[in-house]
Each structure stands twice: as C-alpha cells, then as structure tokens.
Design an enzyme around this catalytic site. Structure first.
Site, PDB file in Angstrom:
ATOM      1  N   SER A 146       0.833  -1.197   0.000  1.00 12.47           N
ATOM      2  CA  SER A 146       0.000   0.000   0.000  1.00 12.47           C
ATOM      3  C   SER A 146       0.872   1.253   0.000  1.00 12.47           C
ATOM      4  O   SER A 146       1.643   1.460  -0.938  1.00 12.47           O
ATOM      5  CB  SER A 146      -0.958  -0.056   1.187  1.00 12.47           C
ATOM      6  OG  SER A 146      -1.981   0.896   1.079  1.00 12.47           O
ATOM      7  N   ASP A 222     -10.121  -5.698  -3.424  1.00 13.03           N
ATOM      8  CA  ASP A 222      -9.563  -4.658  -2.556  1.00 13.03           C
ATOM      9  C   ASP A 222     -10.430  -3.402  -2.674  1.00 13.03           C
ATOM     10  O   ASP A 222     -10.535  -2.815  -3.751  1.00 13.03           O
ATOM     11  CB  ASP A 222      -8.132  -4.382  -3.021  1.00 13.03           C
ATOM     12  CG  ASP A 222      -7.384  -3.390  -2.158  1.00 13.03           C
ATOM     13  OD1 ASP A 222      -8.018  -2.496  -1.580  1.00 13.03           O
ATOM     14  OD2 ASP A 222      -6.146  -3.494  -2.109  1.00 13.03           O
ATOM     15  N   HIS A 256      -7.320  -6.064   0.762  1.00 14.64           N
ATOM     16  CA  HIS A 256      -6.139  -5.250   1.058  1.00 14.64           C
ATOM     17  C   HIS A 256      -5.420  -5.701   2.330  1.00 14.64           C
ATOM     18  O   HIS A 256      -4.436  -5.091   2.738  1.00 14.64           O
ATOM     19  CB  HIS A 256      -6.583  -3.781   1.222  1.00 14.64           C
ATOM     20  CG  HIS A 256      -5.490  -2.777   1.055  1.00 14.64           C
ATOM     21  ND1 HIS A 256      -4.912  -2.479  -0.171  1.00 14.64           N
ATOM     22  CD2 HIS A 256      -4.865  -1.957   1.953  1.00 14.64           C
ATOM     23  CE1 HIS A 256      -4.005  -1.538  -0.023  1.00 14.64           C
ATOM     24  NE2 HIS A 256      -3.941  -1.206   1.254  1.00 14.64           N
TER      25      HIS A 256
END
Length: 279
Positions: A146, A222, A256
């Site tokens: 991320s 995600d 995620h």
C-alpha cells in the site's frame, strides 16, 4: 542503539531496536529478522515498507515471512512508517496523514519538514546503521504494501543500482492522482503539483525509466483499489510508455489485508532471493 526484544523464529532471530534518528529528529524503532545463516556469514537484506497506520510490527507478526526467509538465508528489515513522538499540531488527527503516514518522502512544508524525512531515513540513515551493526553482505532488495508499496517503488526508481529487485503488494501507484496522495502531498510538499512528480512512481517511470523490472500483486476485491486509491492501471500504462517491464498480477477475490500478503509473500521472497543470488 538499544535492543528492545529478541525472539527466536525458525532458527533465526527477530529483534527490535530503538535508536535516535538524526534524519527525523526523534527516537525510532525498527525490526529486523536475521536468518540462521547470519550466525555464520553475511546475508542479503530485504527491505519491507509497511502501509498506513502500521508500525515495524505488523509485517513481522502477520505476513508469515520468517519461515521462507530462514530457508533462503535472507534478512528482513521493517522500519516504522513515520516519525514518532513529535506531537506536531494535527499529527494524530487522521489515519492517512501524520503519524503512521509518512509516505516515504521528504516533506518541504512547515512544520512537517523538520521531522518527516522518511525517504532520507530509509535510503540513507537506516541502511548505514544496519551495515555497521549487522552481518549483511551489501546486497538489498525492496518491497512493501500500500503506502509502503509506493515507498518501495519510488526508492527503487530514484536509486538505480541500489536494489537487486523491487516488488509491491497493492501499492499506491499514482499518488498525485488519488485522494490519499493528493491529501498527503499537499500537506507535506505544498500545493504546487510539479513538486509531487519526484515522489510518484508513474511520473518517475515516465521521466527516468527503470533499470529493474517491476512486480506488483493486486487483489481485485480490494476496496481501496475499487475506490481509485491504488491505480495499478496507471502504472501499467506508464511502464508501457517507457518500455519498463512490469508484471502486474491481479489476484481474484483478495482484499487489502495481511491475509492477501501472507498468501503471496513466499512468491515475493523467492523472487527477490533469485535476484539477490544473481547480483
């Protein structure tokens, strides 16, 4: 440098250290996993840069990386994700800016520019500290998740020859064109968006190219991908334009979370091990 804890894991040691950072002007903590091979010889190093709200502990506790790292003889270092203990005005008000959200850049706007130099920390100060104190052979790869995936990409793109390989899980690929990045860059770098380009992987690929192939895993379930925060298609387009090799693997059904990372971390570790051996 102060040892906080040491935990045996798969024959190696997971250790946490505290030290005074001159780049960040505060006390910082990092974690390092040393495989069993490090007791006999110097070993290569994988940098792991974590995402928003994380510390040095998330990856080491949740990713399940130590078993394969021990097998492959790779050390792993996890820095924290921002300066700590500075208590700047508004620093703790949001999850996507300030504490836990350093974005691995060098801030130029006050008051952030005194402490928020995470890029200098992870590419300069901390590598020198590790080299001085641990049995590392000078070969390094880099990865992250991320915000940390964004950090891994920009560190590799801005430092040709520094890393043998780079990969990322669900990275913020195009921060100058997504809400997370626009908010953070405005605060850290100011409103002039031309100053943002040096910290955006897509812009760096187009302006500099890359001596490394890029490897990215992205889950199609995600929610941050679906909301436009991650923009892997923009990175894909930039790499095509610049003729930079990119392996973008869309992983059906994955979100995620660290369940996603744990599912594919073995692939990434073996990928980096191959390049570290070949360097």
């Amino acid at each position: 440098m102060e040892l906080i804890s040491a935990t045996k894991s798969f024959g190696g040691w997971l250790k946490r250290y505290k030290h005074r950072s001159e780049a960040l002007h505060c006390e910082m903590i990092f974690a390092i996993y040393l495989p069993p091979a490090a007791e006999e010889k110097s070993v290569p190093l994988l940098w792991w840069l974590s995402g928003l709200t994380c510390t040095d502990e998330n990856f080491m506790q949740k990713a399940g990386a130590q078993r394969i790292a021990a097998e492959l003889g790779i050390a792993i270092v996890c820095p924290d994700t921002s300066p700590r203990g500075t208590d700047l005005p508004g620093e703790h008000d949001r999850y996507d800016f300030g504490s836990g959200a350093g974005f691995y850049i060098n801030a130029t706007e006050s008051p952030w520019n005194r402490h928020y130099h995470m890029y200098d920390y992870v590419t300069g100060e901390l590598p020198a500290l590790l080299e001085a104190h641990f049995p590392l052979n000078g070969k390094a790869a880099i990865s992250g998740h991320s915000m940390g995936g964004h950090g891994a990409l920009i560190c590799a793109l801005k430092n040709p020859g520094r890393y043998t390989s780079v990969s990322a899980f669900a990275p913020i690929c195009n921060p100058s064109q997504c809400p997370w990045g626009e908010s953070a860059f405005s605060g850290y770098l100011g409103k002039d968006q031309t100053n943002w380009r040096e910290w955006d992987a897509c812009e760096l690929v187009k302006s500099r190219g890359s001596n490394l192939a890029l490897m990215v895993d992205q889950g199609d379930a995600d929610n941050f991908y679906q909301d436009g925060q991650l923009r892997p298609e923009a990175l894909q387009a930039a790499c095509k334009e610049a003729e930079v090799p990119l392996t973008l693997r869309m992983q059906p059904g994955y979100d995620h979370s660290y369940f996603f990372i744990a599912s594919f971390i073995d692939d990434h570790l073996r990928y980096h091990a191959h390049h570290l051996r070949s360097a």
